[in-house]
Design a protein around this motif. Structure first.
Motif, PDB file in Angstrom:
ATOM      1  N   LYS A  72      -6.231 -15.710  -9.173  1.00 18.04           N
ATOM      2  CA  LYS A  72      -7.666 -15.519  -9.127  1.00 18.04           C
ATOM      3  C   LYS A  72      -7.854 -13.822  -8.803  1.00 18.04           C
ATOM      4  CE  LYS A  72      -9.834 -19.731  -7.953  1.00 18.04           C
ATOM      5  NZ  LYS A  72     -10.580 -20.398  -7.174  1.00 18.04           N
ATOM      6  N   ALA A  73      -6.862 -13.613  -7.669  1.00 20.04           N
ATOM      7  CA  ALA A  73      -6.733 -12.034  -7.213  1.00 20.04           C
ATOM      8  C   ALA A  73      -5.967 -11.267  -8.211  1.00 20.04           C
ATOM      9  CB  ALA A  73      -6.418 -12.271  -5.892  1.00 20.04           C
ATOM     10  N   GLY A  74      -4.989 -11.633  -8.762  1.00 25.95           N
ATOM     11  CA  GLY A  74      -4.206 -10.953  -9.762  1.00 25.95           C
ATOM     12  C   GLY A  74      -3.142 -10.043  -8.947  1.00 25.95           C
ATOM     13  N   THR A  75      -3.201  -9.666  -7.787  1.00 29.12           N
ATOM     14  CA  THR A  75      -2.248  -8.988  -6.837  1.00 29.12           C
ATOM     15  C   THR A  75      -2.133  -9.623  -5.424  1.00 29.12           C
ATOM     16  OG1 THR A  75      -1.858  -6.991  -6.314  1.00 29.12           O
ATOM     17  CG2 THR A  75      -4.166  -7.484  -6.503  1.00 29.12           C
ATOM     18  N   ALA A  76      -0.926  -9.266  -4.869  1.00 33.46           N
ATOM     19  CA  ALA A  76      -0.919  -9.726  -3.409  1.00 33.46           C
ATOM     20  C   ALA A  76      -1.361  -8.407  -2.475  1.00 33.46           C
ATOM     21  CB  ALA A  76       0.520  -9.806  -2.994  1.00 33.46           C
ATOM     22  N   ARG A  77      -1.585  -7.258  -3.300  1.00 39.41           N
ATOM     23  CA  ARG A  77      -1.908  -6.101  -2.397  1.00 39.41           C
ATOM     24  C   ARG A  77      -3.584  -6.248  -1.905  1.00 39.41           C
ATOM     25  NH1 ARG A  77      -0.915  -0.130  -4.011  1.00 39.41           N
ATOM     26  NH2 ARG A  77      -2.332   0.823  -2.996  1.00 39.41           N
ATOM     27  N   ILE A  78      -3.632  -6.047  -0.633  1.00 38.52           N
ATOM     28  CA  ILE A  78      -5.022  -5.690  -0.028  1.00 38.52           C
ATOM     29  C   ILE A  78      -5.425  -4.341   0.080  1.00 38.52           C
ATOM     30  CG2 ILE A  78      -6.486  -6.602   1.651  1.00 38.52           C
ATOM     31  CD1 ILE A  78      -4.915  -8.985   1.761  1.00 38.52           C
ATOM     32  N   GLU A  79      -6.160  -3.719  -0.451  1.00 34.67           N
ATOM     33  CA  GLU A  79      -6.703  -2.432  -0.325  1.00 34.67           C
ATOM     34  C   GLU A  79      -7.379  -1.998   1.033  1.00 34.67           C
ATOM     35  OE1 GLU A  79      -6.032   0.181  -2.747  1.00 34.67           O
ATOM     36  OE2 GLU A  79      -5.194  -1.269  -4.164  1.00 34.67           O
ATOM     37  N   ASN A  80      -6.913  -1.038   1.685  1.00 40.34           N
ATOM     38  CA  ASN A  80      -7.883  -0.293   2.686  1.00 40.34           C
ATOM     39  C   ASN A  80      -8.002  -1.213   4.006  1.00 40.34           C
ATOM     40  OD1 ASN A  80      -7.993   1.945   1.268  1.00 40.34           O
ATOM     41  ND2 ASN A  80      -9.656   1.358   0.284  1.00 40.34           N
ATOM     42  N   VAL A  81      -7.081  -2.122   4.325  1.00 40.17           N
ATOM     43  CA  VAL A  81      -7.099  -2.912   5.604  1.00 40.17           C
ATOM     44  C   VAL A  81      -7.370  -2.011   6.806  1.00 40.17           C
ATOM     45  CG1 VAL A  81      -5.746  -4.624   6.921  1.00 40.17           C
ATOM     46  CG2 VAL A  81      -5.589  -4.591   4.487  1.00 40.17           C
ATOM     47  N   PRO A  82      -8.486  -2.344   7.313  1.00 37.52           N
ATOM     48  CA  PRO A  82      -8.817  -1.609   8.512  1.00 37.52           C
ATOM     49  C   PRO A  82      -7.905  -2.156   9.640  1.00 37.52           C
ATOM     50  CG  PRO A  82     -10.584  -3.001   8.181  1.00 37.52           C
ATOM     51  CD  PRO A  82      -9.372  -3.289   7.001  1.00 37.52           C
ATOM     52  N   VAL A  88      -7.056   4.370  17.807  1.00 37.59           N
ATOM     53  CA  VAL A  88      -7.720   4.927  16.637  1.00 37.59           C
ATOM     54  C   VAL A  88      -7.761   3.907  15.546  1.00 37.59           C
ATOM     55  CG1 VAL A  88      -7.794   7.064  15.171  1.00 37.59           C
ATOM     56  CG2 VAL A  88      -6.630   7.055  17.500  1.00 37.59           C
ATOM     57  N   ARG A  89      -9.088   3.804  14.979  1.00 36.74           N
ATOM     58  CA  ARG A  89      -9.186   3.046  13.839  1.00 36.74           C
ATOM     59  C   ARG A  89      -8.680   3.692  12.631  1.00 36.74           C
ATOM     60  NH1 ARG A  89     -12.349   2.071   9.342  1.00 36.74           N
ATOM     61  NH2 ARG A  89     -13.320  -0.058   9.134  1.00 36.74           N
ATOM     62  N   ARG A  90      -7.826   2.931  11.823  1.00 39.30           N
ATOM     63  CA  ARG A  90      -7.115   3.538  10.579  1.00 39.30           C
ATOM     64  C   ARG A  90      -7.345   2.469   9.497  1.00 39.30           C
ATOM     65  NH1 ARG A  90      -5.641   8.514  12.385  1.00 39.30           N
ATOM     66  NH2 ARG A  90      -4.420   8.612  14.206  1.00 39.30           N
ATOM     67  N   GLU A  91      -6.894   2.896   8.317  1.00 36.60           N
ATOM     68  CA  GLU A  91      -7.010   2.088   7.135  1.00 36.60           C
ATOM     69  C   GLU A  91      -5.664   2.170   6.401  1.00 36.60           C
ATOM     70  OE1 GLU A  91     -10.398   2.426   4.701  1.00 36.60           O
ATOM     71  OE2 GLU A  91     -11.740   1.538   6.177  1.00 36.60           O
ATOM     72  N   ARG A  92      -5.166   1.363   5.932  1.00 39.56           N
ATOM     73  CA  ARG A  92      -3.811   1.436   4.983  1.00 39.56           C
ATOM     74  C   ARG A  92      -3.773   0.029   4.165  1.00 39.56           C
ATOM     75  NH1 ARG A  92      -1.207   6.161   4.678  1.00 39.56           N
ATOM     76  NH2 ARG A  92       0.960   5.893   4.166  1.00 39.56           N
ATOM     77  N   TRP A 128       1.283   5.792  12.491  1.00 41.89           N
ATOM     78  CA  TRP A 128       0.557   4.788  11.901  1.00 41.89           C
ATOM     79  C   TRP A 128       0.871   4.717  10.488  1.00 41.89           C
ATOM     80  CZ3 TRP A 128      -3.052   5.311   8.380  1.00 41.89           C
ATOM     81  CH2 TRP A 128      -3.826   6.375   8.250  1.00 41.89           C
ATOM     82  N   ARG A 129       1.260   5.780   9.972  1.00 42.01           N
ATOM     83  CA  ARG A 129       1.589   5.861   8.496  1.00 42.01           C
ATOM     84  C   ARG A 129       2.765   5.155   8.172  1.00 42.01           C
ATOM     85  NH1 ARG A 129      -1.116  11.167   9.575  1.00 42.01           N
ATOM     86  NH2 ARG A 129       0.852  11.521  10.384  1.00 42.01           N
ATOM     87  N   ARG A 130       3.565   5.142   9.042  1.00 38.47           N
ATOM     88  CA  ARG A 130       4.981   4.585   8.693  1.00 38.47           C
ATOM     89  C   ARG A 130       4.939   3.030   8.941  1.00 38.47           C
ATOM     90  NH1 ARG A 130      10.588   5.588  11.657  1.00 38.47           N
ATOM     91  NH2 ARG A 130      11.913   4.025  10.287  1.00 38.47           N
ATOM     92  N   LYS A 131       5.470   2.515   7.671  1.00 35.06           N
ATOM     93  CA  LYS A 131       5.383   0.955   7.887  1.00 35.06           C
ATOM     94  C   LYS A 131       6.326   0.529   9.048  1.00 35.06           C
ATOM     95  CE  LYS A 131       6.000  -3.329   5.149  1.00 35.06           C
ATOM     96  NZ  LYS A 131       5.947  -4.147   6.127  1.00 35.06           N
ATOM     97  N   SER A 132       5.902  -0.396   9.784  1.00 33.31           N
ATOM     98  CA  SER A 132       6.693  -0.766  11.192  1.00 33.31           C
ATOM     99  C   SER A 132       6.163  -2.226  11.210  1.00 33.31           C
ATOM    100  CB  SER A 132       6.437  -0.126  12.506  1.00 33.31           C
ATOM    101  OG  SER A 132       4.969  -0.233  12.572  1.00 33.31           O
TER     102      SER A 132
END
Length: 196
Positions: A72-82, A88-92, A128-132
């Motif tokens: 149904k979704a077509g992808t595992a990717r979820i955009e702009n997760v807050p 500090v509030r971020r999105e990635r 926060w930009r680096r995957k951890s």
């Protein structure tokens, strides 16, 4: 399986010829491949999900593979997760290594997001930009804890995160980070895979 001592493999990825053969024989499934370009990482993901599939069959459950669960979704990717990182509030964007489900029978389904670590992911970083693992935990707190996956994947079943690592120290670090960032958490399981 990979022989890490000499860099040789006993299992290889499909070639174009192999894909053509499977298609010609009617055996091809347009499945969702594991994320990333690292073949050994993809192999680890496939080994974990294949093991889960086998265990489901042995116990009378039905494994629902990524291509079926994500239809149904077509992808595992979820955009702009807050998420909130160090106050500090971020999105990635967040892309699990795999997303699948298990039908336990009687209308009982649980979906699973998988994160497989070959001892290449850092536990914590100030960036926060680096995957951890810390960032992943904060994002999954939103995706699973606040049920954002329901709209992203267009599915209602409960979801859990499976974090599988090859390093026992990383597993201990993961449990500590989960405790610090979330506290007692019923939707994250941590395991060790020693075949890699």
């Amino acid at each position: 399986d990979p022989d890490t001592r000499n860099g040789h493999f006993h299992v290889y990825d499909l070639t174009d010829k192999g894909k053509a053969y499977l298609k010609a024989e009617g055996l091809w499934v347009d499945a969702v491949r594991p994320s990333g370009n690292d073949w050994v990482h993809q192999f680890m993901i496939s080994s974990i999900t294949a093991t889960i599939d086998i265990m489901c069959r042995r116990n009378g459950y039905r494994y629902i593979p990524p291509h079926e669960y994500l239809a149904k979704a077509g992808t595992a990717r979820i955009e702009n997760v807050p998420f909130v990182f160090d106050g500090v509030r971020r999105e990635r964007n967040l892309t699990p290594d795999a997303v699948f489900a298990i039908d336990y029978g009687g209308g009982s389904f649980i979906a699973y997001a998988l994160e497989a670590d070959r001892d290449t992911e850092c536990g914590e970083t100030a960036d926060w930009r680096r995957k951890s693992f810390k960032r992943s935990v904060l994002q999954y707190r939103e995706v699973i804890g606040r049920k954002l996956y329901r709209s992203a994947y267009k599915r209602e079943a409960m979801m859990m995160l499976l974090y599988v690592t090859v390093n026992p120290g990383n597993a201990e670090s993961a449990l500590r980070i989960i405790g610090e960032q979330i506290g007692p958490c019923p939707y994250i399981a941590v395991g060790i895979e020693n075949a890699f």
